[in-house]
Design an enzyme around this catalytic site. Structure first.
Site, short mmCIF file in Angstrom:
data_model
loop_
_atom_site.label_atom_id
_atom_site.label_comp_id
_atom_site.label_asym_id
_atom_site.label_seq_id
_atom_site.Cartn_x
_atom_site.Cartn_y
_atom_site.Cartn_z
N ASP A 64 54.92 -24.36 -0.19
CA ASP A 64 55.62 -23.09 0.00
C ASP A 64 55.18 -22.42 1.30
O ASP A 64 55.69 -21.37 1.67
CB ASP A 64 55.45 -22.17 -1.22
CG ASP A 64 54.00 -21.85 -1.53
OD1 ASP A 64 53.11 -22.35 -0.84
OD2 ASP A 64 53.77 -21.07 -2.49
N SER A 65 54.24 -23.07 2.04
CA SER A 65 53.95 -22.65 3.41
C SER A 65 55.18 -22.80 4.28
O SER A 65 55.19 -22.30 5.41
CB SER A 65 52.78 -23.48 3.98
OG SER A 65 53.01 -24.86 3.78
N ASP A 124 55.78 -27.62 -4.21
CA ASP A 124 55.25 -26.37 -4.75
C ASP A 124 56.29 -25.63 -5.58
O ASP A 124 57.44 -25.46 -5.15
CB ASP A 124 54.86 -25.43 -3.59
CG ASP A 124 53.39 -25.52 -3.23
OD1 ASP A 124 52.58 -25.88 -4.11
OD2 ASP A 124 53.06 -25.21 -2.08
N LYS A 172 53.48 -28.84 -7.82
CA LYS A 172 52.17 -28.19 -7.73
C LYS A 172 52.36 -26.72 -8.06
O LYS A 172 53.39 -26.14 -7.71
CB LYS A 172 51.58 -28.34 -6.31
CG LYS A 172 50.31 -27.52 -6.08
CD LYS A 172 49.55 -27.93 -4.82
CE LYS A 172 49.98 -27.23 -3.55
NZ LYS A 172 49.88 -25.76 -3.58
N GLU A 187 49.96 -22.82 -8.57
CA GLU A 187 48.69 -22.14 -8.32
C GLU A 187 48.18 -21.46 -9.58
O GLU A 187 48.96 -20.91 -10.35
CB GLU A 187 48.88 -21.08 -7.22
CG GLU A 187 49.27 -21.67 -5.87
CD GLU A 187 49.42 -20.61 -4.77
OE1 GLU A 187 49.15 -19.42 -5.02
OE2 GLU A 187 49.83 -21.01 -3.66
N GLU A 224 41.35 -24.71 -2.08
CA GLU A 224 41.59 -24.12 -0.75
C GLU A 224 40.51 -23.10 -0.40
O GLU A 224 40.23 -22.18 -1.17
CB GLU A 224 42.98 -23.46 -0.74
CG GLU A 224 43.32 -22.83 0.60
CD GLU A 224 44.79 -22.53 0.80
OE1 GLU A 224 45.62 -22.92 -0.06
OE2 GLU A 224 45.12 -21.90 1.82
O1 KIV Z 1 51.90 -24.55 0.72
C1 KIV Z 1 50.99 -25.21 1.24
O2 KIV Z 1 51.06 -25.64 2.41
C2 KIV Z 1 49.80 -25.49 0.44
C3 KIV Z 1 48.66 -26.18 1.13
C4 KIV Z 1 47.93 -25.21 1.95
C5 KIV Z 1 47.78 -26.87 0.18
O3 KIV Z 1 49.75 -25.17 -0.70
#
Ligand code: KIV
Length: 271
Positions: free
Chosen positions: A51-52, A90, A120, A122, A189
């Protein structure tokens, strides 16, 4: 005759046996077809449609604004670009925190509409029930502890997490909860390296770190950061493997100059 290619794909089991053999896992983020293809050809083990994307693709300050539909769009593009690596996506902010049914529905949408291999999310204990429900539907789940950017307004800062004993103990407990819930791997992280090493030794599933030191089972970086597309982001944990900002800028300047001075296109570059 098989319609499937002969390439041996990376699976969640491959990652587990890599941990057991002490072979480190390489993971990067990817958001589009072309880049995903290059990273896969280079032999990356895991691509994370992170989600980055909210930051590096869309220019938002945080990961919070990106939607499930937007994540699915990025995931579809990445899946079309790869032949070998495992693709993890994510679950974006707001698509799973409500309850386990919402979490399951979001995970199913990602798997069904993108063709990705895992999701994934959180959090620790608070998302345990959702993780179990998603896994019971057959969807592999990667956990994410430590600095969890979807909670940035709760933390108030992007600085190193779990430096104090109480938070470190909580993180160790949460890592075990995620393992027991059935996660196939865990991202840690921005935590002290000693804590990363301890967690990786404590649980059987692979632990992949970003700013969690060298004692974990693998490393992940955001592609734009490690390729030097972002100039202004320089945390201590980042190693830049290229300076693409300068490469792209210089190439663009050369192109502009060639167009202006009527050098491009030349005789051979036209019909
Ligand atoms: O969204 C992302 O890029 C991440 C990484 C930093 C692990 O969750």
């Amino acid at each position: 005759m098989s319609v499937h290619s002969e390439i041996k794909r990376i699976t969640t089991n491959t990652l587990l046996s890599m941990k057991q053999k002490g072979e480190k896992i390489s993971m990067l983020t990817a958001y589009d077809f072309s880049m995903a293809g290059i990273l896969d050809d280079a032999g990356i083990d895991v691509l994370l449609v992170g989600d980055s994307a909210s930051n590096v693709m869309a220019g938002h300050e945080t990961t919070l604004p990106i939607t499930l539909d937007q994540m699915i769009y990025h995931a579809q593009s990445v899946v079309r670009g790869v032949k070998r690596c495992l693709v993890v996506v994510d679950l974006p902010f707001g698509s799973y925190q409500g309850n386990s049914k919402e979490a399951l529905n979001s995970a199913i949408r990602i798997m069904k509409e993108s063709g990705a291999h895992a999701i994934k999310l959180e959090g620790g204990e608070e998302v345990g029930e959702s993780i179990k429900r998603i896994i019971s539907a057959g969807v592999p789940v990667m956990g994410h502890l430590g600095l969890t950017p979807q909670s940035i307004y709760k933390f108030g800062t992007y600085s190193v997490r779990a430096k104090e004993e109480a938070e470190a103990d909580q993180l160790i407990r949460n890592a075990s909860i995620l393992e027991e819930a059935g996660c196939f791997a865990l991202v840690l992280e921005k935590i002290p390296a000693s804590l990363g090493t301890k967690v990786a030794a404590n649980i059987k599933i692979p632990v992949i770190g970003i700013g969690a030191g060298g004692g974990v089972d693998g490393q992940v970086l955001v592609m734009h950061d490690m390729l030097g597309i972002n100039k202004d982001f320089s945390p201590r944990f980042l190693r830049r493997y290229a300076a693409l900002y300068d490469v792209i800028k210089d190439a663009t300047t050369a192109y502009i100059n060639d167009v202006k001075k009527k050098d491009f296109p030349n005789e051979k570059e036209q019909y």
